[in-house]
Structures are given as structure tokens and as C-alpha cells.
Design a protein around this motif. Structure first.
Motif, short mmCIF file in Angstrom:
data_model
loop_
_atom_site.label_atom_id
_atom_site.label_comp_id
_atom_site.label_asym_id
_atom_site.label_seq_id
_atom_site.Cartn_x
_atom_site.Cartn_y
_atom_site.Cartn_z
N ALA A 111 -2.59 -5.57 8.55
CA ALA A 111 -1.84 -6.81 8.80
C ALA A 111 -3.00 -8.08 8.52
N TYR A 126 4.67 -10.35 9.11
CA TYR A 126 4.21 -8.86 9.29
C TYR A 126 4.26 -8.16 10.08
N HIS A 183 3.44 -2.57 6.85
CA HIS A 183 3.28 -3.64 7.57
C HIS A 183 3.73 -4.99 6.95
N HIS A 184 4.20 -4.92 5.63
CA HIS A 184 4.78 -6.09 5.18
C HIS A 184 6.32 -5.70 5.52
N SER A 185 6.83 -6.94 5.81
CA SER A 185 8.15 -7.04 6.49
C SER A 185 9.16 -7.14 5.45
N ILE A 220 2.49 -12.27 12.79
CA ILE A 220 2.32 -10.83 12.94
C ILE A 220 2.89 -10.63 14.39
N SER A 224 -4.16 -8.54 4.82
CA SER A 224 -3.23 -9.13 4.15
C SER A 224 -3.23 -10.62 4.41
#
Length: 492
Positions: free
Chosen positions: A482, A460, A452-454, A281, A485
Motif C-alpha cells: 500500500a 487501499y 491491496h488495491h480496493s 489506507i 502504491s
């Protein structure tokens, strides 16, 4: 089986994610580049005075509020009484007071504009109704923009018939609704709203997303708090929770490289130390992420994230002041906005917060510490000559405005230093001193925001550049998403 989770950056978003995951039983390692936790909600000390670095007004501590939910999950309640008078708002022609009670607040605002009273009341009735509907989504807290089938299902499951009422406003700005209510030309009223929105939404009424603006204008009524010592206490509580739950927290560790391995991820810090993780993260400033990754991996980041990483946000000039209260006719109030009417940035509008008398965590008896910040465009700071001139001009502009409201303020100062963009870059890792996140305009909010998903599995992002944006509530929310997930469960 517990996962190895690496969190990069101990801002409020990273601390929230790390604390939730550690409490959930994951093996968390958190690396922070500076010597303080909290990022822009951190602190520093000068002599006998302690200063909040940036964020000062506590929010989200009411029952069901974002921070209250997190601290309750962690078993670290944070009871405080909300402020009945939130802040003073001083404008060229009017002095407003933001009152927690909604009815009293509207009465007070409408009293300044008797010819527009019915329109103002109708406007606020709509704002509060809209905000109450949006707030029903804060319980389930669906991720936006949804990026997985599970997140789409969570969003769909959170929708109720009442939310249909939001659809006509989805692509509207607050400016659209002001025009609808016949208030778009009431400049003093609009200026007051702009002063509230620039501090929370990073933009004014003309361009801000209406749905987010409604929440921003209403949320102070849910609960605004003076936190003794400062908001760094949020950070310290979550840092303690991480270590108490078996996590590792290391300061003065700057991650320079992130690489995928056959076992997940490998991070390398500036000292050459390496950290293996199943998931990462990143709570470091978004602008730094592409440079941490090999070029072929950076190219796989989601397009909005890549675009955001090359975009400017606001910078700030912050004044850190200590005053001898005996030289003032009365103690400074905890929160105050001052606006000269010459715009919403460059010292013409600023937020001023002061320690309460008796808050000895921040100042000895008889003194108060004061944090004053104004928005500024990066272009005013891009050469050494401009940098020094802008710092001097904005400092003097704000001190003059304060002196007009508080005669003798200058004489009461016993310590003053500035936090200009390079200081923010040095101490909080913010490239070019960019702070506050992206303006919540229609093209950057809600479904158009940064997820928040890269775009890369098990990587993240969270923080004020990620939906829902700036402030400790926004950063914490992205940290919650994050954590969810990774944990594959709701958590809070």
C-alpha cells in the motif's frame, strides 16, 4: 509535494504503511479505534502482568526479513538472537521439537518414523528447495495479484529462469506433494504438519497452497525470535517513527464514514471529527469497509474484496494466564503446540506461549504470563447459551491437556481470564471475533488473493485479509505494498 495520507487502523499493516510513508515525507494521520497499538499483536495489562493480545512468536527479523527491512528503513534496528529451538510440538504419539538448523530438524523428525526416513528426507529436500526459490522473490517483493501495469512490470522484472521450477507446483496443494512422496497416509507426520500450518496458513495440508506451505514450513529456519515484552514493541516502534517524522497518531478514534470529495477523501469518526486526505489506507477489518462507504461507492469495490467482506474466517478462544513458577518443576518454555489428535480446532490443538523467566516487561520475577489460543468455528458462538457453554468447554479442554503435560499447572495459576470472540470484537474491532485472515487455499492465495488495491482510486487496504495473509509478516507485507502504491517507489 507531500500527500495527505489517512491510515485507518493501527494494526501491523497500517503501522507499517504509515511509518514508511511518514519517513518518505508524506503527511500521515493514523486513527486507531482502541487505546492500544498493534491490533492482534497488541497488549493489555492486568494487575502486575502484561499479556500479548494474540501474536507472540517474532518472525521476519533476520537480515533481509520483512520486519528487519522496515525497521532498517526507519532507522530503528531491532537486534535479537534467533531461537535455536523454536518450539515443542506435542502430539498424541510423538513429541517433536522444531529446530532452527534444517539438517538437525529433518534428522529429528525422521527419527520418529524410521520406516519412512528416505521419503521424509526427500520431502523436506523438496520443501526447502522450493522455499529457497520462492524466497528469491521476497527481495523485490512483487505485489500479488498485480493490479496495475507497473505491478505487472515489477513482477515480470522479478522473474528469473529458476522460477520456471515453480510452475508445475503453482496449482498444487501440499496434500498433492505428500501423496507424491508416499507420505499422505503417514497420519502422525501429517498431523504434525497440519499443526504448523493451521497456525500460519489457517488451513491444513490437504487444502493449503503448496508454494505458500513450503515457505511456511521453512520460514522458522530463517529465524524465529522471542521478543522481550511482546510483539507490541513492533507497533510502538512504528508508532514512534510516525510521530517523529511529523505524523499524527490518534487513539480511540473509530472511523464511521468514508466519502469521496473533489479534493480526495473525507473521513468522519464517531465523535464527528473530519479528516481530509489525498489517499486512504484501511487497516480496519475487511468486513467493516463496505459499511464505511456510501452504497454507490461500496459497489465499486473489487469483487474478491466484497466477497471476502461477507465471508467467515476462524474465531478463537484465548486464555490469558499468570503462573507462579515456584509451583512448577521447571519454567514453561516460550513456545509450545499441544495437540490431542482430535482435530486442529476447538481446544484439540492450541498454541501456548509463555514469557521467559526474567522478562520483567511481562511479569515480576518468579512469575510467567501465558497466552494460549485455539481456533474455533463461529457457529459455536452464535447464541448466548452456546457462547457460554463453548467458552467453558474449550477452556477446560485446554487446561486438561496442559495438566497432562505439566502436572501441577492448574495449581500454579494465579490469574486466568478468557478472550472469547466478543472480546476480540470489542477490543480489536473484529466483527464476530474473526481473526487470522483467510485460509491460504488455492482459491484464496497468490493470484486469487485479495489485492491491496480496493478498486476505488486512492483507497487501499492492508492487513491479514490481504495478500499474503495472516501473521505479522503477512500484514506488514500488505502495508508495504500500500505504501509503495502511494509513494510510487519501492521504499523497502
Amino acid at each position: 509535494m507531500p500527500k495527505n495520507i489517512l491510515v485507518i487502523g493501527a494494526g501491523i499493516g497500517g503501522l507499517t504503511a504509515g511509518a514508511l510513508l511518514a519517513k518518505n515525507g508524506e503527511r500521515v494521520t493514523l486513527l486507531e479505534a482502541s487505546s492500544e497499538l498493534g491490533g492482534c499483536a497488541g497488549k493489555f495489562k492486568r494487575h502486575q502482568f502484561l499479556y500479548p493480545a494474540g501474536a507472540t512468536l517474532g518472525m521476519g527479523l533476520e537480515s533481509g526479513g520483512i520486519h528487519e527491512r522496515v525497521f532498517r528503513f526507519l532507522g530503528k534496528p531491532f537486534p535479537l538472537e534467533p531461537l535455536e529451538t523454536v518450539m515443542e510440538m506435542i502430539h498424541p504419539d510423538h513429541k517433536f521439537v522444531f529446530i532452527k538448523d534444517r539438517d538437525q530438524h529433518v534428522d529429528q523428525i525422521a527419527s520418529h518414523f524410521p520406516a519412512y526416513e528416505s521419503k521424509i528426507r526427500a520431502f523436506y529436500k523438496e520443501i526447502y528447495t522450493t522455499a529457497s526459490i520462492v524466497r528469491t522473490l521476497m527481495g523485490p517483493l512483487p505485489a500479488l495479484p498485480p493490479a496495475t501495469a507497473k505491478e505487472w512490470a515489477a513482477l515480470t522484472g522479478a522473474i528469473r529462469p529458476v522460477h520456471v521450477k515453480l510452475l508445475p507446483h503453482f496449482n498444487k496443494t501440499l496434500g498433492n506433494r505428500l501423496k507424491h512422496h508416499g507420505l499422505d497416509q503417514l497420519s502422525a507426520f501429517r498431523h504434525m504438519l497440519d499443526g504448523l500450518l493451521i497456525d500460519s496458513m489457517q488451513t491444513g495440508s490437504e487444502d493449503v497452497s503448496y508454494l505458500l506451505a513450503a515457505v511456511a514450513l521453512d520460514i522458522y529456519h530463517e529465524g524465529a525470535y522471542y521478543v522481550p515484552g511482546g510483539l507490541y514493541r513492533f507497533a510502538e516502534l512504528m508508532g514512534d517513527s510516525i510521530t517523529e517524522n511529523g505524523g499524527v497518531l490518534k487513539k480511540r478514534r473509530t472511523v464511521t464514514q468514508l466519502a469521496q470529495t473533489d479534493k480526495g477523501w473525507m473521513a468522519t469518526d464517531h465523535r464527528g471529527n473530519q479528516y481530509q486526505a489525498d489517499a486512504v489506507i484501511v487497516n480496519a477489518p475487511l468486513h467493516l469497509l463496505p459499511g464505511m462507504l456510501p452504497p454507490e461507492l461500496a459497489s465499486k469495490l473489487k469483487k474478491p474484496l466484497l466477497e471476502g467482506a461477507t465471508s467467515e474466517t476462524w474465531t478463537t478462544l484465548t486464555l490469558y494466564i499468570a503462573v507462579d513458577s515456584s509451583k512448577l518443576t521447571q519454567p514453561l518454555p516460550p513456545f509450545r503446540q499441544i495437540s490431542t489428535g482430535a482435530g486442529m480446532a476447538e481446544g484439540a490443538h492450541f498454541f501456548m506461549s509463555a514469557s521467559l523467566p526474567g522478562d520483567t516487561l511481562r511479569a515480576p520475577d518468579g512469575y510467567q504470563t501465558v497466552t494460549i489460543s485455539t481456533h474455533s468455528k463461529a457457529g459455536f458462538w452464535d447464541t448466548q447459551e452456546k457462547y457460554e457453554a463453548t467458552r467453558e468447554i474449550l477452556t477446560e479442554r485446554m487446561l486438561q491437556a496442559i495438566e497432562q503435560q505439566i502436572p501441577g499447572f492448574r495449581e500454579s495459576i494465579v490469574h486466568l481470564e478468557t478472550g472469547a470472540p466478543k472480546a476480540w470484537e470489542r477490543y480489536t474491532g473484529r466483527p464476530n471475533g474473526f481473526v487470522g485472515g483467510f485460509p491460504q487455499t488455492l482459491d484464496a492465495a497468490l493470484f486469487n488473493s485479495i489485492s491491496h488495491h480496493s478498486g476505488i482510486p486512492n483507497l487501499y487496504v492492508c492487513g491479514d485479509h490481504v495478500f499474503p495473509g495472516g501473521g505479522t509478516i503477512g500484514a506488514a507485507t500488505s502495508g508495504i505494498h500500500a505504501a509503495r502504491s502511494i509513494a510510487l517507489k519501492r521504499l523497502v
